[in-house]
Design a protein around this motif. Structure first.
Motif, mmCIF file in Angstrom:
data_model
loop_
_atom_site.group_PDB
_atom_site.id
_atom_site.type_symbol
_atom_site.label_atom_id
_atom_site.label_comp_id
_atom_site.label_asym_id
_atom_site.label_seq_id
_atom_site.Cartn_x
_atom_site.Cartn_y
_atom_site.Cartn_z
ATOM 1 N N TRP A 1 0.773 -1.032 -0.008
ATOM 2 C CA TRP A 1 -0.061 -0.064 -0.019
ATOM 3 C C TRP A 1 0.892 1.290 -0.038
ATOM 4 O O TRP A 1 1.994 1.182 0.465
ATOM 5 C CB TRP A 1 -0.836 0.004 1.202
ATOM 6 C CG TRP A 1 -2.024 -1.255 1.344
ATOM 7 C CD1 TRP A 1 -3.095 -0.926 1.106
ATOM 8 C CD2 TRP A 1 -1.893 -2.605 1.561
ATOM 9 N NE1 TRP A 1 -3.904 -2.078 1.039
ATOM 10 C CE2 TRP A 1 -2.991 -3.146 1.350
ATOM 11 C CE3 TRP A 1 -0.735 -3.067 2.205
ATOM 12 C CZ2 TRP A 1 -3.270 -4.289 1.882
ATOM 13 C CZ3 TRP A 1 -1.070 -4.579 2.491
ATOM 14 C CH2 TRP A 1 -2.350 -5.139 2.437
ATOM 15 N N THR B 1 0.628 5.907 -0.028
ATOM 16 C CA THR B 1 -0.038 7.190 -0.155
ATOM 17 C C THR B 1 0.220 7.880 -1.412
ATOM 18 O O THR B 1 1.247 8.596 -1.557
ATOM 19 C CB THR B 1 0.313 8.037 1.261
ATOM 20 O OG1 THR B 1 0.160 7.339 2.280
ATOM 21 C CG2 THR B 1 -0.629 9.126 1.291
ATOM 22 N N THR C 1 -8.923 8.003 -5.838
ATOM 23 C CA THR C 1 -8.347 7.867 -4.567
ATOM 24 C C THR C 1 -8.576 8.663 -3.645
ATOM 25 O O THR C 1 -7.808 9.628 -3.026
ATOM 26 C CB THR C 1 -6.713 7.802 -4.793
ATOM 27 O OG1 THR C 1 -6.347 9.230 -5.399
ATOM 28 C CG2 THR C 1 -6.054 6.775 -5.631
ATOM 29 N N LEU D 1 -5.086 6.428 -0.589
ATOM 30 C CA LEU D 1 -4.560 5.328 -0.263
ATOM 31 C C LEU D 1 -4.673 4.459 -1.443
ATOM 32 O O LEU D 1 -5.558 4.235 -2.312
ATOM 33 C CB LEU D 1 -5.203 4.405 0.736
ATOM 34 C CG LEU D 1 -4.922 2.932 1.125
ATOM 35 C CD1 LEU D 1 -3.743 2.882 1.706
ATOM 36 C CD2 LEU D 1 -5.909 2.332 1.725
ATOM 37 N N CYS E 1 -7.002 2.076 -6.563
ATOM 38 C CA CYS E 1 -7.697 2.577 -5.286
ATOM 39 C C CYS E 1 -8.585 1.181 -4.796
ATOM 40 O O CYS E 1 -8.744 0.164 -5.567
ATOM 41 C CB CYS E 1 -8.839 3.459 -5.538
ATOM 42 S SG CYS E 1 -10.311 3.019 -6.450
ATOM 43 N N GLU E 2 -8.794 1.124 -3.496
ATOM 44 C CA GLU E 2 -9.480 0.055 -2.853
ATOM 45 C C GLU E 2 -10.836 -0.306 -3.381
ATOM 46 O O GLU E 2 -11.151 -1.570 -3.415
ATOM 47 C CB GLU E 2 -9.771 0.228 -1.247
ATOM 48 C CG GLU E 2 -8.272 0.086 -0.666
ATOM 49 C CD GLU E 2 -8.584 -0.214 0.915
ATOM 50 O OE1 GLU E 2 -8.118 -1.039 1.414
ATOM 51 O OE2 GLU E 2 -9.078 1.182 1.420
#
Length: 80
Positions: free
Chosen positions: A27, A29, A41, A45, A61-62
């Motif tokens: 991961w 930033t 994002t 993250l 992005c998650e």
């Protein structure tokens, strides 16, 4: 090792990554590292996913990933 599948979105489909399974490598930033991220994002993250068949990794992005663990573990034995 954690794994992820890329969800179907317009952006992931356009890049040919929708539906692919990969290994989560880490991961970051994005506002600090300036990596190029697939997806929005909003939470600053990004997740790095490596695709063995492509021999390449991408930052996502998650929201465009679904995480899973197939339960396969390695066991090592050291004979002394």
């Amino acid at each position: 090792m954690e794994k992820a599948i890329v969800k179907n979105t317009a952006e992931t489909e356009a890049k040919g990554l929708a539906g692919r399974h990969g290994l989560v490598f880490g991961w970051t930033t994005p506002s600090v590292t300036q990596v190029s991220v697939i997806g929005a994002t909003d939470d600053d993250l990004a997740v790095n996913v490596f695709f063995e068949d492509l021999d390449r990794d991408f930052w996502f992005c998650e929201a465009v990933l679904e995480f899973y663990d197939d339960g396969v573990e390695a066991e090592f034995q050291v004979d002394i």
